[in-house]
Design a protein around this motif. Structure first.
Motif, PDB file in Angstrom:
ATOM      1  N   LYS A  63       0.826  -1.202   0.000  1.00 28.59           N
ATOM      2  CA  LYS A  63       0.000   0.000   0.000  1.00 28.59           C
ATOM      3  C   LYS A  63       0.861   1.253   0.000  1.00 28.59           C
ATOM      4  CE  LYS A  63      -3.897  -2.204   2.367  1.00 28.59           C
ATOM      5  NZ  LYS A  63      -4.814  -2.129   3.528  1.00 28.59           N
ATOM      6  N   ASN A  64       0.212   2.394  -0.172  1.00 25.71           N
ATOM      7  CA  ASN A  64       0.898   3.683  -0.123  1.00 25.71           C
ATOM      8  C   ASN A  64       1.324   3.949   1.318  1.00 25.71           C
ATOM      9  OD1 ASN A  64       1.675   6.384  -0.094  1.00 25.71           O
ATOM     10  ND2 ASN A  64       0.150   6.958  -1.636  1.00 25.71           N
ATOM     11  N   ARG A  65       2.620   3.925   1.572  1.00 24.43           N
ATOM     12  CA  ARG A  65       3.118   4.068   2.937  1.00 24.43           C
ATOM     13  C   ARG A  65       3.748   5.444   3.175  1.00 24.43           C
ATOM     14  NH1 ARG A  65       6.331  -1.398   4.257  1.00 24.43           N
ATOM     15  NH2 ARG A  65       6.056  -0.607   6.392  1.00 24.43           N
ATOM     16  N   LEU A  66       3.422   6.385   2.317  1.00 17.59           N
ATOM     17  CA  LEU A  66       3.895   7.753   2.534  1.00 17.59           C
ATOM     18  C   LEU A  66       3.164   8.375   3.716  1.00 17.59           C
ATOM     19  CD1 LEU A  66       3.919   9.007  -1.162  1.00 17.59           C
ATOM     20  CD2 LEU A  66       5.884   8.289   0.199  1.00 17.59           C
TER      21      LEU A  66
ATOM     22  N   TYR B 156       7.028  13.788  -2.402  1.00 19.03           N
ATOM     23  CA  TYR B 156       6.406  14.123  -3.679  1.00 19.03           C
ATOM     24  C   TYR B 156       5.600  15.410  -3.533  1.00 19.03           C
ATOM     25  CZ  TYR B 156       7.305   9.163  -4.594  1.00 19.03           C
ATOM     26  OH  TYR B 156       7.895   7.932  -4.734  1.00 19.03           O
TER      27      TYR B 156
ATOM     28  N   SER C 248      -2.040  11.941  -3.308  1.00 15.22           N
ATOM     29  CA  SER C 248      -0.843  11.231  -3.760  1.00 15.22           C
ATOM     30  C   SER C 248      -1.215   9.861  -4.285  1.00 15.22           C
ATOM     31  CB  SER C 248       0.160  11.081  -2.607  1.00 15.22           C
ATOM     32  OG  SER C 248       1.196  10.185  -2.965  1.00 15.22           O
ATOM     33  N   THR C 249      -0.577   9.453  -5.385  1.00 17.76           N
ATOM     34  CA  THR C 249      -0.723   8.093  -5.906  1.00 17.76           C
ATOM     35  C   THR C 249       0.579   7.324  -5.720  1.00 17.76           C
ATOM     36  OG1 THR C 249      -0.069   8.810  -8.131  1.00 17.76           O
ATOM     37  CG2 THR C 249      -2.440   8.814  -7.613  1.00 17.76           C
ATOM     38  N   ASN C 250       1.414   7.791  -4.790  1.00 15.02           N
ATOM     39  CA  ASN C 250       2.710   7.156  -4.499  1.00 15.02           C
ATOM     40  C   ASN C 250       3.615   7.157  -5.726  1.00 15.02           C
ATOM     41  OD1 ASN C 250       4.547   6.000  -2.763  1.00 15.02           O
ATOM     42  ND2 ASN C 250       3.775   3.918  -2.994  1.00 15.02           N
TER      43      ASN C 250
ATOM     44  N   LYS D 107       2.734   6.742  -8.759  1.00 16.91           N
ATOM     45  CA  LYS D 107       2.309   5.802  -9.800  1.00 16.91           C
ATOM     46  C   LYS D 107       1.675   6.496 -10.998  1.00 16.91           C
ATOM     47  CE  LYS D 107       3.512   2.227  -7.327  1.00 16.91           C
ATOM     48  NZ  LYS D 107       4.728   1.464  -7.666  1.00 16.91           N
TER      49      LYS D 107
END
Length: 512
Positions: A17-20, A132, A147-149, A151
């Motif tokens: 998963k997005n871990r930002l 980002y 955010s889409t990490n 992608k």
């Protein structure tokens, strides 16, 4: 073995998963270095200054583009240094953004920055980024970062457009009121949180009750559309039956029905109606121009072209408006601002068209010049960086003028209303959907007025236009949500230019 650490299950489950971790920085209190001042550098600098106008940014680049220089003029804390990057540029900096088209240089700057424990963002290179710059929705004090990490920045931009339209401008007022309430609350932090929780729960409960009360009313307009369509259809069918099927000789009249229908002409009209509605339903304009051009080319009297096109548009615009609503393309606030003034304008235009059609050319020429300018402006805007949309003022007057011109001059609702609203940087999807729905009521009003004034209507002449438009309307409405924003701007702008040129040429030819 008992002392070994066990890795929690949730760590493995969230690995993909997005871990930002989202953080909102007080950027105006930090020192920023931006390396690069081309197209990407301008994009990064604009994003920084749009969100934190007083940020201290040092821009270092071998070549500094004119737009960057222009932007720096209005922001005194932006410092421009025209030369190649040097390691000393990192001194006393806290954030580094790299926007150069050279992977070796980008990696070199990142390595030096990490040695100084600085946060780095390298444009279009996610693996070299510590953070980002996401797409941002800004409504006053409300700010949402997406955010889409890394992608898909395109998906992030689409989400931003959707949320910008969904969140009302009144949200700033709501936040101010909540801030005032919060300031007046008594007790410690926990007590204030409890009181705010109770207050918002009460507001949500009231809102749910309001939605229940409003829900039936919210569907009334669909019933109105269906009622108007059926009423207009029965009116036309009744007139056709009495015209073609005399009551005294009903059997003989039925046998003569094929005599009133020219099959080749009907098929051509069917194709014309389909193409005209495909353009109008997906671009918000063009039906009148395409249909009128065809009718004139087939020798239809110009004095009755407007009435026939409007009558055919009633059906296609009704289905188009319903389809746009079904696919979520309607901005209800914009629709309400357009519909009543548009109807009033169309009634006035139909009346004046009946009594003074010969003067319509004097109105078409200045209108076509204005919409020609709008078309070029929209196409030009497609290649500019997206800015905050202007707040729409005077939408009612715009709709009145569009409705009047549409009925009086035989067209103009789409190019004038859609073109102006899109030029104000509104989302093409919601503009086109709202304008198409309002168009049904505008066209319905003018069509009824023309029917009353002319006291005649040849159903066979426009049956192909009607059926073709009905077939195309749902398809066109579906396309609006699928076409990329830039493509829609170019397509709408080009269509406005083409329509305006044709109208201008036609108007000038009538004067000579």
């Amino acid at each position: 073995m008992g002392s070994e650490e066990q890795i929690p299950d949730f760590t493995l489950q969230q690995a993909a998963k997005n871990r930002l971790f989202p953080v909102f920085l007080k950027l105006e209190e930090l020192e920023v270095l931006l390396v690069g001042a081309g197209k990407v550098g301008l994009e990064k600098l604009t994003a920084i200054l749009n969100n934190a106008p007083l940020s201290s940014v040092t821009v270092v680049a071998v070549v500094i583009s004119a737009p960057v220089k222009q932007l720096a003029l209005s922001h005194p804390r932006v410092k421009l240094i025209q030369r190649a990057f040097e390691p000393e540029d990192l001194e006393e900096k806290e954030i580094v953004i790299v926007a150069v088209n050279d992977k070796t240089t980008s990696n070199y700057i990142r390595v030096l920055s990490k040695q100084k424990n600085l946060l780095v963002n390298v444009a279009d290179t996610p693996e070299l980024c510590d953070f980002y710059l996401g797409s941002i929705v800004n409504k006053g004090n409300l700010k949402i970062a997406i955010s889409t990490n890394g992608k898909s920045p395109t998906i992030a931009k689409r989400m931003r457009e959707q949320l910008t339209e969904l969140i009302p401008d009144e949200m700033e007022g709501v936040l101010q009121h909540m801030h005032t309430i919060r300031q007046d609350l008594k007790g410690d932090f926990a007590e204030k949180v409890r009181q705010l929780d109770d207050l918002t729960r009460l507001l949500i409960a009231k809102q749910e009750k309001l939605e229940i009360v409003r829900k039936p009313a919210g569907k009334n307009w669909t019933k109105i559309v269906m009622f108007c369509l059926l009423a207009f259809l029965f009116m036309l069918l009744g007139h056709a039956l009495l015209s073609y099927l005399p009551l005294r000789d009903m059997a003989d009249g039925i046998k003569r029905i094929p005599e009133y229908i020219n099959i080749p002409s009907f098929l051509i009209m069917l194709l014309t109606g389909f193409l005209a509605q495909m353009v109008d339903g997906s671009m918000g304009m063009g039906y009148g121009t395409i249909s009128t051009t065809f009718l004139l080319a087939n020798g239809v009297n110009p004095a009755i072209v407007s009435s026939r096109v409007h009558s055919a548009r009633v059906f296609s615009s009704g289905v188009s408006g319903f389809s746009h609503h079904r696919f979520g393309n309607i901005n209800k606030k914009l629709f309400r601002a357009l519909v009543i003034p548009g109807v009033i304008g169309s009634l006035a235009g139909a009346t004046l068209a009946f009594y003074g059609q010969k003067y319509s050319v004097w109105v078409r020429i200045p209108l076509s010049i204005y919409t020609l300018y709008l078309g070029f402006f929209i196409v030009k805007k497609a290649f500019r960086k997206k800015n905050e949309p202007f707040k729409i003022k005077g939408a009612g007057w715009l709709a009145s003028a569009g409705g009047f011109m549409d009925a009086f001059a035989g067209g103009g609702w789409g190019s004038l209303v859609t073109g102006t609203l899109i030029s104000k940087r509104r989302s093409p999807r919601y503009v086109i959907g709202s304008v198409c729905l309002a168009e049904f009521f505008v066209v319905f009003a003018s069509s009824v007025a023309f029917f009353i004034y002319l006291k005649t209507f040849f159903l066979a002449d426009v049956a192909g236009l009607i059926i073709g438009g009905l077939l195309a309307a749902p398809i066109a409405a579906r396309l609006v949500g699928k076409i990329p924003m830039k493509t829609m701007y170019v397509a709408v702008g080009s269509l406005v230019v083409l329509t305006s040129l044709l109208t201008l040429i036609k108007g000038i030819s009538h004067l000579t």
